[in-house]
Design a protein around this motif. Structure first.
Motif, short mmCIF file in Angstrom:
data_model
loop_
_atom_site.label_atom_id
_atom_site.label_comp_id
_atom_site.label_asym_id
_atom_site.label_seq_id
_atom_site.Cartn_x
_atom_site.Cartn_y
_atom_site.Cartn_z
N SER A 156 0.83 -1.20 0.00
CA SER A 156 0.00 0.00 0.00
C SER A 156 0.86 1.26 0.00
CB SER A 156 -0.92 -0.01 1.22
OG SER A 156 -1.63 1.22 1.33
N LEU A 159 2.59 1.79 -3.34
CA LEU A 159 1.62 2.20 -4.37
C LEU A 159 1.18 3.64 -4.16
CD1 LEU A 159 -0.32 1.41 -6.72
CD2 LEU A 159 -1.98 0.79 -4.95
N THR A 160 0.81 3.98 -2.94
CA THR A 160 0.26 5.31 -2.69
C THR A 160 1.33 6.40 -2.72
OG1 THR A 160 0.38 4.97 -0.28
CG2 THR A 160 -1.67 4.39 -1.38
N THR A 167 -5.62 3.25 -0.15
CA THR A 167 -6.15 1.88 -0.24
C THR A 167 -7.25 1.69 0.79
OG1 THR A 167 -4.36 1.09 1.20
CG2 THR A 167 -4.04 0.90 -1.17
N TRP A 171 -7.93 -3.93 1.70
CA TRP A 171 -7.34 -3.93 0.35
C TRP A 171 -6.23 -4.95 0.24
CZ3 TRP A 171 -2.26 -2.87 -1.07
CH2 TRP A 171 -2.03 -2.70 -2.45
N HIS A 173 -3.29 -6.37 -2.87
CA HIS A 173 -2.67 -5.99 -4.14
C HIS A 173 -3.52 -6.47 -5.32
CE1 HIS A 173 0.69 -4.77 -6.67
NE2 HIS A 173 0.48 -5.85 -7.38
N ASP A 176 -9.32 -2.66 -6.33
CA ASP A 176 -9.55 -1.24 -6.62
C ASP A 176 -8.99 -0.38 -5.48
OD1 ASP A 176 -10.81 -1.95 -8.93
OD2 ASP A 176 -12.83 -1.41 -8.27
N VAL A 177 -8.62 0.85 -5.85
CA VAL A 177 -8.10 1.81 -4.88
C VAL A 177 -8.98 3.06 -4.91
CG1 VAL A 177 -5.74 0.95 -5.04
CG2 VAL A 177 -6.50 2.77 -6.58
N GLN A 209 -6.47 -0.46 -9.65
CA GLN A 209 -5.11 -0.20 -9.21
C GLN A 209 -4.26 0.28 -10.39
OE1 GLN A 209 -3.33 -3.01 -6.44
NE2 GLN A 209 -1.42 -2.94 -7.61
#
Length: 213
Positions: A156, A159-160, A167, A171, A173, A176-177, A209
């Motif tokens: 997370s 990604l963020t 997330t 959540w 991997h 959806d985010v 994502q």
């Protein structure tokens, strides 16, 4: 010293099962997981260290280095590692800091007097390549840590950090985010999220994502 999220993780030099460790040199440009253990030869921690060793390939995929800490000495650590390897069917592949003088434990606030004045609590920190503390979890002595959750948080955070998303609950991997509420320009949203999004409310907008093809 009490560390909080966003603080810079302090550097230290301390002996370990792998020799003298300079923490910043050890981390380099990697993410880091520093987790403390009350003492060697403790049952729950034995299972945790074994499981961490088995996650080596998962950590490498995420550019993460693990390092543990216990208040016993290096010789004790080496004996404990033999037990971990034998009972957990693995090979410990990361250092265990020998914090006899409690220097690192004090620096990282791992000693909680109401829990024990001599032993560390079982805390875990995620530290990013800029040496910022991004996660702090402290567990009771009786409950083993959930390393699937640790990996989930690393996923997370990575990604963020790269996209204007957050997330949602539970959540994993590939799920959806959430598009962050501060992003309101529709042209920028279309550019950033070409697969579109679904607005459940003006502030709750779900999108696939971003990094997935």
């Amino acid at each position: 010293m009490s560390l909080r999220l966003g603080d810079i993780a302090p550097n230290f030099q301390q002996q370990s099962s792998a020799g003298l460790i300079d923490f910043y040199e050890f981390l380099g440009d990697s993410w880091g997981i520093l987790f403390s253990h009350p003492a060697d030869y403790t049952p729950v921690c034995t299972t945790e260290l074994g499981f961490t060793a088995k996650l080596k390939s998962e950590f490498e995929k995420r550019n993460v280095k693990a390092i543990a800490l216990s208040v016993d000495d290096v010789d004790s650590h080496h004996g404990w590692i033999e037990d971990i390897n034998a009972t957990q069917n693995t090979t410990v592949n990361f250092p265990i800091i020998a914090d006899e003088d409690r220097k690192v434990s004090t620096l990282y606030d791992f000693i909680h007097p109401n829990a024990s004045e001599t032993l560390t609590v079982r805390s875990l920190l995620i530290i990013d390549p800029n040496k910022k503390v991004r996660l702090i979890i402290t567990y009771p002595a009786s409950t083993g840590r959930n390393f699937d959750e640790v990996l989930r948080v690393v996923d997370s955070l990575q990604l963020t950090d790269n996209y204007k998303v957050a997330t949602p609950a539970n959540w994993q991997h590939g799920d959806d985010v959430v598009i962050v509420p501060s992003l309101q320009d529709e042209d920028e949203i279309k550019q950033r999220f070409p697969k579109g999004y679904k607005a459940l409310t003006p502030y709750l907008r779900l999108t696939p994502q971003p990094e997935r093809g």
